[in-house]
Design a protein around this motif. Structure first.
Motif: not given
Ligand code: ZN
Length: 241
Positions: A172-177, A190-192, A195-197
């Motif tokens: 999971f993305c540490g920025h947006c989850g 890469r974050c799926s 709007s984050c990526k």
């Protein structure tokens, strides 16, 4: 005999950098070939020289060769699918493959795949080939440190294990989850979330190990952890923080 001039898990012969790899076997182009192999027309396409190393619960497939020596259980693409991709087992997809690099010596692209989810036993053919999943540390202590080929295999397996472990934990993305997906043949994630990526790269943990010696008194400083088995001592080692 242990040579203090060689290091276990170092000297990986596989190349994956953009300037060290021929155009046709970069992670991107190798991944495209892999995708074709998984598509319906796979029988029409030229079969590339792919070598696949299955892992299960952090252990690479390995087997004994002449005497005490061992080798990793590299399979070609179709052997791999034959052993691990047949129903009722869950069929792996191209996203399960992690690019390890290209070897100039045999012109092959090397991949690792975690088959832990697949759960089934080892196929009879693999058992007949005397292949099984073996702990890396077991391979390390079974390695003749003067034998270059085994040391190289150990380095490749170590790299593969750390990459697969990272894929398992960086879900999971540490920025947006949001969930992460592998890109560039598993060389990064890469974050799926559109709007984050955010790009996520494999984790590197710098560690150090040292032997403190007292030349005058001819002794060395060793340490012992409470979890060590009796009579086990080690050099001082740990993360660099
Ligand atoms: Zn994100």
């Amino acid at each position: 005999a242990m040579s203090l001039y060689s290091h276990a898990f170092s000297g990986n012969p596989l190349r994956s950098g953009p300037h060290k790899t021929p155009e046709s076997v970069t992670p991107e182009s190798a991944f495209l070939k892999l995708k074709t192999l998984f598509s319906a027309d796979r029988h029409e396409s030229h079969i590339p020289n792919f070598k696949v190393l299955p892992f299960r619960k952090g252990k690479p497939l390995a087997g004994a060769v002449s005497g005490p020596r061992w080798r990793l259980g590299w399979l070609n693409f179709h052997e791999f699918l034959g052993h691990f991709g047949n129903p009722p087992r869950s069929v792996p997809s191209e996203d399960d493959f992690v690019y390890l690099g290209f070897n100039h010596e045999d012109d092959a692209v090397y991949w690792a795949v975690d088959t832990s989810e697949e759960g089934g036993g080892l196929s009879d053919e693999l058992g007949a080939k005397q292949l099984c999943f073996v702990e890396l540390r077991t391979l390390m202590v079974a390695t003749d440190w003067t034998e270059a080929k085994s040391m190289a295999e150990l380095a490749v397996a170590g790299h593969a294990k750390s990459l697969l472990e990272w894929h398992n934990t960086a879900r999971f993305c540490g920025h947006c989850g949001s969930a992460t997906v592998p890109v560039e043949a598993g060389k990064k994630k890469r974050c799926s979330n559109e709007s984050c990526k955010k790009s996520i790269y494999p984790r590197l943990d710098p560690v150090v190990i040292m032997l403190v010696i007292d030349r005058e008194n001819d002794c060395a400083l060793l340490s012992k952890q409470s979890r060590f088995v009796p009579r086990m001592w080690s050099c001082l080692a740990g993360f660099i923080e």
